[in-house]
Motif scaffolding. Structure first.
Motif, PDB file in Angstrom:
ATOM      1  N   LEU A   6      -2.770   6.757   7.337  1.00 63.58           N
ATOM      2  CA  LEU A   6      -2.848   6.398   5.929  1.00 63.58           C
ATOM      3  C   LEU A   6      -3.253   7.637   5.142  1.00 63.58           C
TER       4      LEU A   6
ATOM      5  N   PRO B 299       2.672   0.698   1.977  1.00 65.21           N
ATOM      6  CA  PRO B 299       2.389  -0.054   3.215  1.00 65.21           C
ATOM      7  C   PRO B 299       2.977  -1.460   3.232  1.00 65.21           C
TER       8      PRO B 299
ATOM      9  N   ARG C 166       1.264   4.950   3.720  1.00 67.79           N
ATOM     10  CA  ARG C 166       1.335   5.061   5.180  1.00 67.79           C
ATOM     11  C   ARG C 166       2.484   5.964   5.592  1.00 67.79           C
TER      12      ARG C 166
ATOM     13  N   PRO D 220      -3.640   4.037  -1.144  1.00 67.44           N
ATOM     14  CA  PRO D 220      -3.226   4.641   0.134  1.00 67.44           C
ATOM     15  C   PRO D 220      -1.770   4.346   0.488  1.00 67.44           C
TER      16      PRO D 220
ATOM     17  N   ASP E  22      -7.121   6.400   9.590  1.00 65.67           N
ATOM     18  CA  ASP E  22      -6.394   5.515  10.506  1.00 65.67           C
ATOM     19  C   ASP E  22      -5.308   6.302  11.253  1.00 65.67           C
TER      20      ASP E  22
END
Length: 673
Positions: free
Chosen positions: A268, A304, A282, A280, A249
Motif C-alpha cells: 500500500l 484498492p 495498492r 492509500p 503492508d
C-alpha cells in the motif's frame, strides 16, 4: 628431532612411560614443539595412570599465512571414560576471504568430540564479536552478537551422520556502511539453521540521517543459495529518503546476489503529509533494487476497492547525496459509476461530485541533499461532466500545469473551456482563466460566456475550497437581449425587446446559491414588452381587462431589473419601468388619451421559486417534462401510444372486478370545473 627440522621435547613430572610387554602408553608432563610444519606451542598433559583419561592445557602460537592470522586462546581439554574429549578455547581470526575481509573476529568454542559420541560444539550461549567485517561494498563496524544453541549444540554431528548447525540470536544489531552510506540493521530475535535463517521485527536504516531509507518488517526469512541469499518477507513498511510517500503492508520476495539487493512484491502506498492529500493506493508489481549507490523502485498504483489503474510510479534515490526523484505517469483515470475523485482524495470533497470523464497526465517530484522538495506536473481532461457548488458543469476541457504539484499550485493564466454551466440560468460555451493557489484556493482571473445575445463575464475572485465557506461570484452582464432571454426561458405568449447591462453578485454555500443585489439596466432607447397570451376575462373584471390590454403593446424608455433570492427557493424580481408609452390597440388608444399628459411609471414585483417558475413556464409550451415522470415507459419509446393504452387497460382490470357494478359520480358543477 625430525629430518625436516621438526622437534619435540617432553619434560616434567613422569614424562612419557611405555609399558612393556602390553604396549600401553602414559603421558604426564610438558610437551614443547616447533619447526618442520609442527605448530609452535606447548601442551601440558596430565594422566594420573596408564589408561586413565587425560586432561590439560595447550598453548599454541598464532598461525600466519600471507595476510591471514589465526590465534587460539589456551585450549583446555579433558577426556572422559566414554571416549569423548571436552574442549574449550577462543578462536581469533584476521585476514581476507573471498570478496571480503575480517578483523579481530572472536568466536568462543566449547564442546566435545569422540569416535563413539560424535561432535558437538557450542553447547552453551556465547558472544561472537569482531572489530570490522567487509563484504564487497558492505562494511560492518564493531559488533557483539549473543548466540545460543538450538538443541544440544550449535554445531553437531552424530557418528556417521551429517553435520548440523543452528543458533538463536538475541537482539542482534549491525552498524556500518554500505558503500558511502551509513547502515544500521537490528532485529528482536533471529534463528540460523543450516542454510536457512529467520529474523523477527527487522529494522533497517540506510543512508544519511536526514534522508534515510527505512525498512521495517515483522518477519524476514532467507536461504543461502549458491553464492547468493534469497527469501521472503511480510508485514513490512518503508520510506525512501524525502520521498513524500509511505509504503506499508509490504510482502514479497528478496534476493542478494553479487552485492545487489532486489525485492519484488506488493504494498500500500500512502501520502506522508500530516494532512494526507490522497488515500492509500495498492500495487501488486513493485520492484525495488539496491545496487551500488542507488535505490530504485517502480510499480503500478491502483485504487484498492475498484482495481482502477491510477498511476505508474518510478523512484530513484542516491544514497551518498540523499537526492533523487519520482516520476508519476497517469495513463488515464476514468471517473464514473465505478470510481469518483473523492474516493482517491479528500481534496475534492465538497468541491466536485458526480464526475464523468477521464484525467491523463504526468508529474515529477524532486528532492535535494538539503531536504528541499519540488514538484511539477501537467494533467488534462477533455469533455468532463461534473456537479459543482455553483451548478452542473458539462464539457469541461482543460490542461493544468502545476508549478508545485504537491502543494496544488499553478502559474497564472490557466485556461478551461466549458460547454455549459447551469447555476439557475444555463450559460454555454464559456472560457475561464484561473490559477490554483496553496491551501486549496482557486483564483478565478476571468470567465466569459456568450449570454442571451450578449456576454456574461465573471469578475476576478478567489474561492476557498480548503474549508466550508461561502463562494462569492460576481457576474457582469453586457448586452443581454431581452427577446433572446424570454425565448430561451420558454415563456409562451410574452414578447420583449431591449438590451440590458448589469451585475449579478452570487453567493454559493451549503444552503445553495442566491443572487444578492443583482441589477440589470436597459440601454438608451428602451424597448418593449407585450403579452399576447390568452386571458380568462371572466375572472379579471373591467380593470383587469384594461390592464392586460395595455400589456399587449407596452413600450418603455428605461427599465431597471433588480434580482434577489435563492436560486432553488424564494426569489424576488423587481421591475422599475419609466417612460411608458402604449401601443395602437383600441383599448390602449383610450388609455393613452386619458393618460397622455401624465408621466407613467410601472413598478412590478414577482415573487416565487425561481427554478419552479421557469419549469412551469416551459411546461405550458412543452408539457413533456410534466408528463414524463408518471409514464410507465419513456415518452419517446417506439409504440408509446399502444403501450400506454395497454398499461391503462391492465390497470383498470386490476382495480375493477368484472362482476361488480361500476359506480359513477354525477358530473362536476361549473364552479368545480
Amino acid at each position: 628431532t625430525g629430518p625436516s627440522g621438526a622437534r619435540a621435547r617432553v619434560s616434567g613430572r613422569d614424562g612419557v612411560t611405555y609399558y612393556w610387554p602390553t604396549g600401553r602408553l602414559r603421558v604426564d608432563g610438558l610437551i614443547e614443539m616447533a619447526g618442520g610444519g609442527l605448530p609452535t606451542g606447548r601442551v601440558d598433559i596430565r594422566q594420573p595412570r596408564s589408561g586413565a583419561p587425560m586432561s590439560g592445557v595447550a598453548e599454541i602460537a598464532p598461525y600466519r599465512a600471507g595476510q591471514s592470522r589465526l590465534e587460539l586462546a589456551p585450549i583446555r581439554f579433558a577426556a572422559a571414560r566414554d571416549g569423548s574429549t571436552a574442549v574449550s578455547t577462543v578462536l581469533l581470526v584476521d585476514g581476507p576471504f573471498e570478496d571480503g575481509r575480517v578483523r579481530a573476529l572472536r568466536v568462543p568454542l566449547t564442546g566435545r568430540f569422540g569416535s563413539r559420541t560424535g561432535v558437538a560444539f557450542g553447547t552453551a550461549c556465547a558472544e561472537i564479536s569482531w572489530a570490522h567485517v567487509q563484504f564487497r561494498a558492505l562494511q560492518i563496524g564493531p559488533t557483539r552478537l549473543p548466540v545460543c544453541p538450538i538443541g544440544p549444540a550449535m554445531v553437531s554431528q552424530a557418528p556417521g551422520g551429517p553435520a548440523r548447525w543452528g543458533a538463536r540470536l538475541s537482539r542482534p544489531v549491525l552498524a556500518g556502511r554500505l558503500g558511502n552510506s551509513p547502515l544500521r540493521l537490528a532485529a528482536s530475535s533471529g534463528r540460523i539453521e543450516g542454510k536457512r535463517f529467520d529474523l523477527d521485527a527487522l529494522a533497517l536504516r540506510l543512508g544519511r540521517a536526514t534522508s534515510p531509507v527505512i525498512f521495517d518488517a515483522k518477519r524476514l526469512q532467507g536461504d543461502f543459495v549458491g553464492r547468493g541469499v534469497a527469501g521472503t518477507f511480510s508485514g513490512a513498511s518503508s520510506t525512501i529518503g524525502n520521498v513524500p510517500l509511505a509504503m506499508s503492508d509490504i510482502a514479497g520476495r528478496w534476493r542478494v546476489y553479487k552485492g545487489d539487493l532486489t525485492i519484488d512484491g506488493g504494498m500500500l502506498v500512502a501520502d506522508r503529509s500530516p494532512a494526507p492529500r490522497f488515500y492509500p493506493l495498492r500495487s501488486d508489481d513493485v520492484r525495488f533494487s539496491l545496487a551500488g549507490d542507488f535505490v530504485r523502485a517502480a510499480g503500478t498504483l491502483k485504487h484498492p476497492a475498484s482495481g482502477t489503474r491510477v498511476t505508474d510510479i518510478a523512484i530513484e534515490h542516491r544514497l551518498s547525496t540523499g537526492a533523487g526523484h519520482a516520476l508519476l505517469d497517469v495513463p488515464g483515470i476514468r471517473f464514473g459509476e465505478n470510481l469518483q475523485p473523492e474516493e482517491l482524495t479528500r481534496l475534492t470533497e465538497g468541491v466536485i461530485a458526480l464526475v464523468q470523464g477521464t484525467v491523463i497526465g504526468k508529474g515529477r517530484i524532486d528532492w535535494s541533499s538539503e531536504g528541499k522538495v519540488t514538484s511539477t506536473g501537467e494533467f488534462s481532461t477533455v469533455g468532463m461532466d461534473l456537479a459543482a457548488p455553483f451548478g452542473p458543469v458539462t464539457g469541461l476541457t482543460t490542461t493544468v500545469r502545476f508549478t508545485d504539484l504537491l502543494g496544488l499550485e499553478t502559474a497564472p493564466g490557466q485556461s478551461a473551456t466549458i460547454a455549459s454551466i447551469n447555476p439557475g440560468i444555463l450559460v454555454e460555451n464559456g472560457v475561464i482563466r484561473y490559477q490554483l493557489l496553496r491551501g486549496q484556493l482557486v483564483k478565478v482571473e476571468r470567465g466569459e460566456w456568450p449570454f442571451m445575445g450578449g456576454r456574461l463575464i465573471l469578475r476576478e475572485t478567489i474561492l476557498n475550497f480548503g474549508r466550508p465557506s461561502a463562494k462569492r461570484l460576481t457576474f457582469e452582464v453586457v448586452g443581454l437581449d431581452a427577446k433572446t432571454f424570454v425565448d430561451s426561458l420558454g415563456f409562451s405568449g410574452i414578447e420583449a425587446t431591449g438590451v440590458f447591462d448589469g451585475v449579478l453578485p452570487m453567493i454559493f454555500d451549503e444552503s445553495g446559491g442566491r443572487i444578492v443585489g443583482g441589477r440589470l439596466d436597459s440601454r438608451p432607447g428602451g424597448g418593449s414588452l407585450a403579452y399576447t397570451g390568452v386571458v380568462n376575462k371572466a375572472n379579471l373584471g373591467m380593470m383587469g381587462n384594461i390592464a392586460f390590454d395595455a400589456l399587449r403593446d407596452l413600450r418603455f424608455r428605461s427599465m431597471v431589473v433588480r434580482l434577489d433570492g435563492e436560486l432553488a427557493g424564494e426569489f424576488t424580481t423587481r421591475l422599475t419601468i419609466d417612460g411608458v408609452a402604449l401601443g395602437q390597440t383600441g383599448t390602449q388608444k383610450i388609455i393613452r388619451g386619458l393618460l397622455k399628459k401624465l408621466p407613467l411609471k410601472l413598478n412590478v414585483s414577482i415573487r416565487g421559486p425561481f427554478r419552479a417558475l421557469i419549469a412551469t413556464a416551459k411546461s405550458f409550451r412543452d408539457p413533456r417534462t410534466v408528463i414524463q415522470p408518471v409514464l410507465p415507459v419513456p415518452l419517446d419509446a417506439p409504440g408509446i401510444v399502444t403501450e400506454v393504452r395497454r398499461h391503462e387497460e391492465q390497470k383498470q382490470q386490476t382495480q375493477t372486478p368484472p362482476d361488480e357494478e361500476i359506480k359513477t359520480t354525477p358530473p362536476a358543477t361549473t364552479n368545480e370545473r
